[in-house]
Design an enzyme around this catalytic site. Sequence first.
Site, PDB file in Angstrom:
ATOM      1  N   ARG A 153       0.834  -1.206   0.000  1.00 35.41           N
ATOM      2  CA  ARG A 153       0.000   0.000   0.000  1.00 35.41           C
ATOM      3  C   ARG A 153       0.873   1.262   0.000  1.00 35.41           C
ATOM      4  O   ARG A 153       0.549   2.241  -0.668  1.00 35.41           O
ATOM      5  CB  ARG A 153      -0.971   0.012   1.175  1.00 35.41           C
ATOM      6  CG  ARG A 153      -2.021   1.101   1.021  1.00 35.41           C
ATOM      7  CD  ARG A 153      -3.338   0.751   1.646  1.00 35.41           C
ATOM      8  NE  ARG A 153      -4.049  -0.310   1.006  1.00 35.41           N
ATOM      9  CZ  ARG A 153      -4.828  -0.193  -0.078  1.00 35.41           C
ATOM     10  NH1 ARG A 153      -4.973   0.989  -0.663  1.00 35.41           N
ATOM     11  NH2 ARG A 153      -5.464  -1.216  -0.577  1.00 35.41           N
ATOM     12  N   HIS A 191       2.359   1.540  -3.486  1.00 34.51           N
ATOM     13  CA  HIS A 191       1.288   1.937  -4.400  1.00 34.51           C
ATOM     14  C   HIS A 191       0.947   3.421  -4.241  1.00 34.51           C
ATOM     15  O   HIS A 191       0.753   4.126  -5.231  1.00 34.51           O
ATOM     16  CB  HIS A 191       0.052   1.066  -4.143  1.00 34.51           C
ATOM     17  CG  HIS A 191      -1.082   1.370  -5.040  1.00 34.51           C
ATOM     18  ND1 HIS A 191      -2.130   2.175  -4.655  1.00 34.51           N
ATOM     19  CD2 HIS A 191      -1.345   0.978  -6.307  1.00 34.51           C
ATOM     20  CE1 HIS A 191      -2.989   2.267  -5.651  1.00 34.51           C
ATOM     21  NE2 HIS A 191      -2.540   1.549  -6.662  1.00 34.51           N
TER      22      HIS A 191
END
Length: 196
Positions: free
Chosen positions: A35, A38
């Site tokens: 995450r 990203h």
Amino acid sequence: MNRVVHPIEEESYRRMRARLDTTHLPPLSRAVVERVVHSAADLGYADDLVLDEGELARAHTALHSGAPVVADVEMVAAGITRHPTVCRLRDAVAAAGLTRSAHAVRLAYEQVGPGALWVIGNAPTALEELLTLDAAPALVIGLPVGFVGAVESKAALRASGLPAVSNVSEKGGSAVASAALNALLYHPVPRSEETS
């Protein structure tokens, strides 16, 4: 937490995973690394982040059991989805050698007490101030960004022995700090925790 994932996000993760193998990581570490990577489109975070699966597991339990979440700035708070946060920066003032960010940490601690999850993505002075308090945090996500104090404050966090997610470089920021917390929010709660 059930969440509808948009097809663009699914494709983005597919492309990221084609370039970055995280399969060797335990589940929560993998969730946080992916995450964060990203959120910044920066594969370098995979080698820059410092985290511990056991600490993440305890923080995950605390978060899903209702522990408060404190953000150092409104941008971090805005990035944390589906969960209330405490951010006292608007109430803080710079005085007596404290920056506004450091004062906001003091105010937030007075409000939430020990056991919170602290998400610091902007101000090294907020992280430095947190380390002076007896906050007994469930987790400190210490990812402040910058060329002055960021590396040093994150090193001090790691040296403190507190449960933490940090990184070793100057990189960081609101988006990656909130992404690390969101990884714990979105990660499924094991059935044994749901029934206890």
